[in-house]
Each structure stands twice: as structure tokens, then as C-alpha cells.
Scaffold this active site. Sequence first.
Site, PDB file in Angstrom:
ATOM      1  CG  ASN A 178       6.218  -5.395   2.670  1.00 55.81           C
ATOM      2  OD1 ASN A 178       6.915  -6.886   3.160  1.00 55.81           O
ATOM      3  ND2 ASN A 178       5.787  -4.793   2.624  1.00 55.81           N
ATOM      4  CE1 TYR A 182       0.985  -3.179   0.057  1.00 58.46           C
ATOM      5  CE2 TYR A 182       2.272  -1.489   0.695  1.00 58.46           C
ATOM      6  CZ  TYR A 182       2.077  -2.914  -0.164  1.00 58.46           C
ATOM      7  OH  TYR A 182       2.485  -3.367   1.351  1.00 58.46           O
ATOM      8  NE  ARG A 183      -6.259   2.668  -6.179  1.00 56.62           N
ATOM      9  CZ  ARG A 183      -7.280   1.768  -5.796  1.00 56.62           C
ATOM     10  NH1 ARG A 183      -7.167   0.782  -6.369  1.00 56.62           N
ATOM     11  NH2 ARG A 183      -7.864   2.363  -4.839  1.00 56.62           N
ATOM     12  CD1 TRP A 196      -2.273   0.832   4.525  1.00 60.77           C
ATOM     13  CD2 TRP A 196       0.013   1.223   3.405  1.00 60.77           C
ATOM     14  NE1 TRP A 196      -1.357   1.330   5.320  1.00 60.77           N
ATOM     15  CE2 TRP A 196      -0.347   2.031   4.464  1.00 60.77           C
ATOM     16  CE3 TRP A 196       1.314   1.424   2.838  1.00 60.77           C
ATOM     17  CZ2 TRP A 196       0.772   2.858   5.423  1.00 60.77           C
ATOM     18  CZ3 TRP A 196       2.074   2.408   3.894  1.00 60.77           C
ATOM     19  CH2 TRP A 196       1.646   2.992   4.544  1.00 60.77           C
ATOM     20  CD  GLU A 272       7.928  -7.543  -0.023  1.00 63.65           C
ATOM     21  OE1 GLU A 272       9.144  -7.381   0.903  1.00 63.65           O
ATOM     22  OE2 GLU A 272       6.856  -8.441  -0.209  1.00 63.65           O
ATOM     23  CG  ASP A 321      -8.119  -2.323  -8.746  1.00 59.57           C
ATOM     24  OD1 ASP A 321      -7.817  -2.672  -9.510  1.00 59.57           O
ATOM     25  OD2 ASP A 321      -8.691  -1.766  -7.385  1.00 59.57           O
TER      26      ASP A 321
HETATM   27  C1  FMN Z   1      -0.393  -3.242 -10.531  1.00 59.06           C
HETATM   28  C2  FMN Z   1      -0.773  -3.416  -9.450  1.00 59.06           C
HETATM   29  C3  FMN Z   1      -1.225  -2.552  -8.269  1.00 59.06           C
HETATM   30  C4  FMN Z   1      -1.892  -2.820  -6.892  1.00 59.06           C
HETATM   31  N1  FMN Z   1      -2.357  -2.331  -5.886  1.00 59.06           N
HETATM   32  C5  FMN Z   1      -2.063  -2.629  -5.174  1.00 59.06           C
HETATM   33  C6  FMN Z   1      -2.965  -1.418  -3.942  1.00 59.06           C
HETATM   34  O1  FMN Z   1      -3.522  -0.697  -4.403  1.00 59.06           O
HETATM   35  N2  FMN Z   1      -3.058  -1.936  -2.734  1.00 59.06           N
HETATM   36  C7  FMN Z   1      -2.939  -3.055  -2.504  1.00 59.06           C
HETATM   37  O2  FMN Z   1      -2.843  -3.741  -0.829  1.00 59.06           O
HETATM   38  N3  FMN Z   1      -2.362  -3.838  -3.331  1.00 59.06           N
HETATM   39  C8  FMN Z   1      -1.620  -3.394  -4.053  1.00 59.06           C
HETATM   40  N4  FMN Z   1      -1.765  -5.074  -5.785  1.00 59.06           N
HETATM   41  C9  FMN Z   1      -0.764  -6.594  -4.410  1.00 59.06           C
HETATM   42  C10 FMN Z   1       0.078  -6.145  -3.853  1.00 59.06           C
HETATM   43  O3  FMN Z   1       1.068  -5.148  -4.826  1.00 59.06           O
HETATM   44  C11 FMN Z   1       0.393  -7.345  -3.390  1.00 59.06           C
HETATM   45  O4  FMN Z   1      -0.477  -7.646  -2.417  1.00 59.06           O
HETATM   46  C12 FMN Z   1       1.947  -7.620  -2.924  1.00 59.06           C
HETATM   47  O5  FMN Z   1       1.721  -8.554  -2.268  1.00 59.06           O
HETATM   48  C13 FMN Z   1       1.989  -6.488  -1.658  1.00 59.06           C
HETATM   49  O6  FMN Z   1       2.388  -7.029  -0.695  1.00 59.06           O
HETATM   50  P1  FMN Z   1       3.412  -7.474   0.697  1.00 59.06           P
HETATM   51  O7  FMN Z   1       2.773  -8.994   0.997  1.00 59.06           O
HETATM   52  O8  FMN Z   1       4.483  -6.940   0.877  1.00 59.06           O
HETATM   53  O9  FMN Z   1       2.276  -5.988   1.314  1.00 59.06           O
HETATM   54  C14 FMN Z   1      -0.863  -4.342  -6.562  1.00 59.06           C
HETATM   55  C15 FMN Z   1      -0.927  -5.427  -7.427  1.00 59.06           C
HETATM   56  C16 FMN Z   1      -0.493  -5.088  -8.516  1.00 59.06           C
HETATM   57  C17 FMN Z   1       0.006  -5.836  -9.840  1.00 59.06           C
HETATM   58 MN    MN Z   2       5.698  -8.470   1.169  1.00 60.69          MN
END
Ligand code: FMN
Ligand code: MN
Length: 521
Positions: A178, A182-183, A196, A272, A321
Site C-alpha cells: 500500500n 501520511y505526514r 496514519w 497504488e 491542517d
Molecule cells: C497533502 C496531504 C497530506 C495528507 N496527510 C495525511 C495524514 O497525515 N494522515 C492521513 O491519514 N491521511 C493523510 N492524507 C490523506 C491520505 O493520503 C488519503 O486518505 C489516502 O487515500 C490514504 O491512502 P490509503 O487509503 O492507502 O490509506 C493526506 C493527503 C494529502 C493530500
Molecule cells: Mn491504499
Amino acid sequence: MKAYEDLREWIAALEKAGELKRISAEVDPVLEITEITDRVSKGAARKYGRPGGPALLFENVRGAAGIPVLINQFGSERRMQMALGVEQLDEVAERIRHLLNMKSPEGFLEKIKMLPTLAEMGKFFPKVVKTGPCKEVIKKKDFSLLDFPVLQCWPQDAGRFITLPCVITRDPKTGKRNVGMYRLQIYDATSAGMHWQRQKVAAEHYREKLRMAAAMGGESSAAVDIMARSGGGARLAEGDRPSGTLDVAVAIGTDPATTFSAIVPAPPEVEEFIIAGFLRQSPVELVKCETVDLEVPATAEIVLEGYVKLDELRTEGPFGDHTGFYLLEDEYPVFHMTCITNRKNPIYATTIVGKPPMEDGWMGKAVERIFLPLMRLTLPEIVDVNLPVEGIFHNLMIVSIRKSYPGHARKVMNGIWALGQAMFTKCIVVVDEDVNVHDIGDVVLKVFNHIDPERDIQFTLGPVDSLDHASRLPNFGSKMGIDATRKWPTEGFTRPWPDEILMDEKTKELVDKKWKDLGME
Ligand SMILES: Cc1cc2nc3c(=O)[nH]c(=O)nc-3n(C[C@H](O)[C@H](O)[C@H](O)COP(=O)(O)O)c2cc1C
Ligand SMILES: [Mn+2]
């Protein structure tokens, strides 16, 4: 078009298109880059006084030992189109629709006709290659996160945050990869907070590993439960700790399609890298990590390798945020680094989030367009969708439908609340197909004319976004749907429904013809 090989090709393309501004004056990664970028992305740069402003390459960042910072790379509709190699984002949606419409071929001729499509699909899958540019420099010791120009974005942020990382994990059960964005909050040279959120896929990989560790080590399921609550205000009692780790790799500065793929709310089972391959129409090349059992994009500028421990949570945040407010601190796993690899003269790619509109708003709009055909798979009655940027994507969804039966709008609301990350939508407004969801004026006029609030508003309880600061509990709260469709007698509405005021065509034509003579132009 040819896919961008890496971040550098992408930067060159941006520069050629007049979409990049290099800044050679010295700037501070603490707050100053944010203030500059925020003004530019809100349209305050004189030469580029358009929404989004240009991408910025800061070449002289204080304390960065010459590592430049790229920011706002996705920060306009044009750049989002360029990133995905299309003239219009709807072209991507069209390609998805084409794929989804594929029916089983009947007979030899139809099978032959399908071959090109199948060959196309072969290009989507990632390819593991022996080595790549991201291995130009390999450091297994004496490395430091502090060597990179990581930003402190806002005054009350807890520290410096890596904001545009592709975080790669592997499902401990299925082995599937995956990639999620996630920051990470930098704690020291070799560790960082791993933000996450608990409903995201990597958090589930972590929980899966916990369940396996607990089953093997005989830990109480209560301990697992507490750890699994990361991002929900949990702390772990001493002496009740499942042991073990989950490998994590973080790629920073990937080609734009790969970076974008990390944010798309894909179904959890879809890797992805395959999405990135589909978007690029060319496979993502991966290389094996040095110290963990994971693969990363071969052309990434910077790769952090490491693990999170199953028995460790630490305070992460606050962080300014994309809600426009600070997300308060909470407990999250800690990423411990085992190795850094990078390209020679690496470029550090990042973003800032804050009050919209900002760079992430444009990324969100691209998701909105691309996901429409996927939403329609489950909810074919959906005509169009608008997630206004000020609604920060999870607060407000306006959706138009072709209404066919009583209660149809409520069925659509419930469907959306059951659809992956759309579950977080705090307010869903459902309108008839004659409403242009992108015209907020049209929406406001019709929605608030058409509703009898007590009758047409539906509340429900369920998971809410971790970013919601108003919900009664972290991650759990209420949601609202507004059925603003025209009500039918079969829904108990027996009063006559008035027609919308529209001039007839004949009169419009007449006035069109006379317009000049009337002295109106
Ligand atoms: C700039 C940016 C920062 C993000 N930061 C976070 C974060 O810190 N934690 C989080 O859970 N999702 C964050 N997201 C949203 C996730 O990247 C998004 O929900 C993504 O679909 C997660 O992938 P997954 O479905 O494989 O878990 C962020 C999105 C963007 C565009
Ligand atoms: Mn995913």
C-alpha cells in the site's frame, strides 16, 4: 504523452510551460516558506496573479546544505492536468469508464479487438528493477533527518513535518503493498511520528501485525485493542506490550503520478503503484530497499527506510491542517529509521496545508473528477458531484441524481456514507439532475427553496474524519444529509410543485436578434 520519468523531468516540464518559479533568495524553512507559498497559492504573486500561482523551487534554504525545496507542484488546475498528462481531468475519468465498460468478448473477432486494451493494462503493473537513481547515495549509519530542509509550517505546529511522503507498507497477511500519504513529525535525527489515521490502510496493516503478534506471543487482546486505538487518544500500560515491528519505507520526491496515487482514496485492496501505472500509462519502476522487505520507486529523490514498533505510541501534533485549524495532538506510532538512500543532489518535495484554497485543494478536485465514474459503479443514479474546497472535502458533498423512486435521495446518502473514505462526509446535499452542482448560486437557490428542513434532513451516526474537531468523540460523530430533490406525491407531498421561472425560447431568440439594436452592446 510520455510519462514523466521522475521529479526532475516533471520540474523541467513545469519550467518549460512557465509553471515554475525559481527563488534564489535565502529563505527559512521555519514559517517563511509557508507564508510565501500561501500568498502565491492564493494568487498574490503579481506576475502570476491567478488562482494557484506557480510551482516554487526554493534554491537557497537556510541550513539545507544546498538541497532545494519544491512546493506547490500540483497547485493549479493546469498543473494537475499536466501531472496526469491530460488536457482535461475528465479524460482520465473517460479512460476509467472505458475500462469499466469492458464486456466479455463474444467470438474471435471481438477477442482480437480487445487485445490492444489488454496490452494497455499490462503497462499498469509495477516492475521491479535491479537498481535506480534513488540508490546513488546509501547511508546505513550516520544519517540524519535533520539534513533535509523539512518545514515547520505554522506557528503552533509541534515541530517540523514531512508533508508530501509516499508511505509504503505491506499487508502482513496478503503481502500486498500500500502507498498512502501520511505526514511525519520529526522527533530527532532518526525518528518521526507516523500520522496514519486509524481508518487508513497502513493503520490496518499495523493492526493486522498486532493481531498476529498477539496470537503468537499470547498477549492479551486488550493490549492489542489499546494499541489499535492509535489516533484515538490511547496510551499503553507498562507490562502489557505486544512485541514486534512493521516495516515502513517513505519515498519523497517521486514522479507526479506516483505522488498523486498516494492520496487517491482507492479501495484498500488496490495497490497504488498500479493506479500510478494506469495514470502514467507506463509501469512504475521499483527497487528493493536496503534494510527492509519493501520496494520503493526507483527514481525517488529521497527514501527513508525503517519500521514502527508495535509497542510504542508517542504524541504527534499539533499541526496546522487543511481544515484551516490546528489538528490537536494525539498518540501515533513512531517511525524509526534504519537507512536513508537518495539521489545525488536530492530535491526535497513538500506541500503546506492550511486555509483553502491551497495546493491540496487542486489535488482533491482531481480526485473528485476521477472518482465520479467509480462512484457511479455503485450508485449509477449519480449525475455529478461537487466537493467545494471550503468544504475541505469531508465536510460537504453536493451530489445531483436522476431520481427514480421514493426515498431515492436517502438511498444515495447512505450509499455515499458506505463508500470508502466518502464515509467521512459530514454533510451530503442531494439535488435533482437539473441543478448544476458546480454553480453554488444555483445550489443555494434550489436547495433552500426545496427543503422542509424537519422533513428533509436526515442525521446518522458513524465514523468521522480524524480532522473533525467538533465531533463528540475523536473519529466518531454524527453526519447530516439534506434531501433537496423535488418531493413526490409517493413521498407524501401532495401540494402542487411550482415550475422554475424560465423564459420561452421564442422570446429569447427575438431578444437575441434585437440586442444590438436595443443599444445594449
Ligand atoms: C497533502 C496531504 C497530506 C495528507 N496527510 C495525511 C495524514 O497525515 N494522515 C492521513 O491519514 N491521511 C493523510 N492524507 C490523506 C491520505 O493520503 C488519503 O486518505 C489516502 O487515500 C490514504 O491512502 P490509503 O487509503 O492507502 O490509506 C493526506 C493527503 C494529502 C493530500
Ligand atoms: Mn491504499
